[in-house]
Design a protein around this motif. Structure first.
Motif, mmCIF file in Angstrom:
data_model
loop_
_atom_site.group_PDB
_atom_site.id
_atom_site.type_symbol
_atom_site.label_atom_id
_atom_site.label_comp_id
_atom_site.label_asym_id
_atom_site.label_seq_id
_atom_site.Cartn_x
_atom_site.Cartn_y
_atom_site.Cartn_z
ATOM 1 N N ALA A 74 2.293 -2.111 -11.284
ATOM 2 C CA ALA A 74 3.169 -1.000 -11.672
ATOM 3 C C ALA A 74 4.534 -1.089 -11.005
ATOM 4 O O ALA A 74 5.502 -0.521 -11.498
ATOM 5 N N ALA A 75 4.627 -1.778 -9.890
ATOM 6 C CA ALA A 75 5.905 -1.922 -9.180
ATOM 7 C C ALA A 75 6.027 -3.356 -8.694
ATOM 8 O O ALA A 75 5.066 -3.937 -8.178
ATOM 9 N N SER A 76 7.213 -3.939 -8.880
ATOM 10 C CA SER A 76 7.427 -5.329 -8.504
ATOM 11 C C SER A 76 8.803 -5.497 -7.880
ATOM 12 O O SER A 76 9.755 -4.811 -8.259
ATOM 13 N N SER A 77 8.915 -6.394 -6.929
ATOM 14 C CA SER A 77 10.190 -6.697 -6.273
ATOM 15 C C SER A 77 10.787 -8.012 -6.761
ATOM 16 O O SER A 77 11.728 -8.525 -6.173
ATOM 17 N N PRO B 238 0.812 0.815 -6.298
ATOM 18 C CA PRO B 238 0.332 1.394 -7.565
ATOM 19 C C PRO B 238 0.055 0.327 -8.622
ATOM 20 O O PRO B 238 0.746 -0.690 -8.704
ATOM 21 N N TYR B 239 -0.966 0.581 -9.443
ATOM 22 C CA TYR B 239 -1.304 -0.302 -10.550
ATOM 23 C C TYR B 239 -1.624 0.552 -11.776
ATOM 24 O O TYR B 239 -2.266 1.603 -11.653
ATOM 25 N N THR C 169 -3.866 1.804 -4.521
ATOM 26 C CA THR C 169 -4.657 1.412 -3.366
ATOM 27 C C THR C 169 -4.210 2.243 -2.175
ATOM 28 O O THR C 169 -3.024 2.563 -2.039
ATOM 29 N N LEU C 170 -5.147 2.602 -1.311
ATOM 30 C CA LEU C 170 -4.861 3.473 -0.176
ATOM 31 C C LEU C 170 -4.969 2.713 1.139
ATOM 32 O O LEU C 170 -5.827 1.838 1.293
ATOM 33 N N ASN C 171 -4.086 3.054 2.070
ATOM 34 C CA ASN C 171 -4.202 2.524 3.429
ATOM 35 C C ASN C 171 -5.420 3.141 4.102
ATOM 36 O O ASN C 171 -5.754 4.313 3.867
ATOM 37 N N PHE C 172 -6.069 2.377 4.956
ATOM 38 C CA PHE C 172 -7.176 2.922 5.726
ATOM 39 C C PHE C 172 -6.631 3.798 6.847
ATOM 40 O O PHE C 172 -5.458 3.703 7.226
ATOM 41 N N ASP C 173 -7.493 4.637 7.380
ATOM 42 C CA ASP C 173 -7.064 5.584 8.402
ATOM 43 C C ASP C 173 -6.486 4.877 9.625
ATOM 44 O O ASP C 173 -5.518 5.335 10.220
ATOM 45 N N TYR C 174 -7.078 3.739 10.009
ATOM 46 C CA TYR C 174 -6.584 3.025 11.194
ATOM 47 C C TYR C 174 -5.214 2.381 10.942
ATOM 48 O O TYR C 174 -4.501 2.029 11.882
#
Length: 298
Positions: free
Chosen positions: A26-29, A113-114, A166-171
């Protein structure tokens, strides 16, 4: 038009309901301006080499291996096959574990995002899931192995399809307490707060991504163009931070109010000087009136 290439193909599973889906970036550089590293003296591109930190000799790709430092300068060697074997096996399934209100989502945890689109054979189940989430105003939490890592994914209704972030983990998410540890324990009140609220009110709008251009990319493109044409760009002045003593005045000017003009106090000397000017002006005015008929007659 070339169809986008899927980054991942698998299934969404909710209880006994499942449908085939595909993930698309969904987003690209890739459209950003890229630089090459050159040798300043020759103008040639330079190559990156891995050098042994002790011997100084270059290390070829086939001689490179991963290592985990257990003590200062001591490593456990991990072969590529061992790392690959430790990666969780992918079953290509996004298993929905829960639905949460969209208002509960903390964007600090967002990674990438995807777009999530259905396969032709699973459109009915896909649309059922999308419309059900829209009506309930919820997002889905799912897990799967993506790109050789177990990932937590947040799925939301998005236009005609779904978007999976995708989500970052808590750590991986750092605590905000340290970032704001030096913030003073004070409360802004009175005119300053009212002016700030007024300015915010006049700036209210809606988000439109097309109105926000990448000024860095535009500036770099202009710099490259100027270099090609042999001209220099004007230097920009750095912004100056508002001092606490000037904050109220800055707010007034931002709100379009400005400082109230104050008339200077008249001293005794100024009063006498003004009176003498008025007395001197009276005979001069009478002289002009006397001369006026003569000029008209002549």
């Amino acid at each position: 038009m070339v169809s986008p290439r899927a980054n991942w193909k698998g299934y969404i599973k909710l209880g006994e309901l499942s449908c085939p889906v595909a993930l698309y970036t969904a987003a690209s550089s890739s459209e950003r301006i890229a630089f090459n590293t050159l040798n300043r003296k020759t103008g040639n591109r330079v190559k990156r080499e891995f050098i042994d930190s002790e011997t100084g000799d270059p290390v070829e790709r086939e001689d490179q291996v991963k290592g985990y430092e257990v003590e200062n300068g001591q490593y456990i060697v991990l072969e590529s096959a061992e790392v690959a074997a430790a990666v969780p096996e992918s079953n290509k399934t996004l298993v929905i574990e829960a639905f949460i209100p969209c208002s509960q989502i903390d964007t600090t945890y967002f990674d990438k995002p995807y777009y999530l689109a259905p396969d032709k054979m699973g459109r009915d189940a896909f649309l059922l899931l999308r419309d059900g989430m829209k009506k309930q105003g919820v997002a889905a939490i799912a897990r799967t192995v993506l790109f050789r890592r177990m990932r937590t994914v947040l799925i939301r209704a998005h236009g005609k399809g779904l978007i999976a972030s995708t989500l970052n983990f808590d750590y991986e998410v750092r605590s905000a307490e340290k970032a704001f540890d030096d913030m003073p324990d004070m409360k802004i009140e009175g005119e300053m707060l009212e002016l700030a609220e007024h300015i915010i009110g006049t700036k209210k709008g809606s988000f439109d991504a097309s109105t926000f251009d990448d000024r860095y990319e535009a500036a770099v493109a202009e710099l490259v163009k100027a270099k090609i044409e042999g001209r220099a760009l004007p230097k920009k002045k750095a912004p100056v931070a508002s001092k606490p003593s000037d904050l109220l005045q800055a707010l007034r000017e931002s709100a379009g109010i400005g400082a109230k003009e104050t008339k200077p106090k008249r001293t005794a000397a100024n009063v006498n000087r003004g009176a003498s000017r008025q007395k001197a002006a009276k005979p001069a005015a009478k002289a002009k009136q006397a001369q006026a008929p003569a000029r008209r007659a002549g």
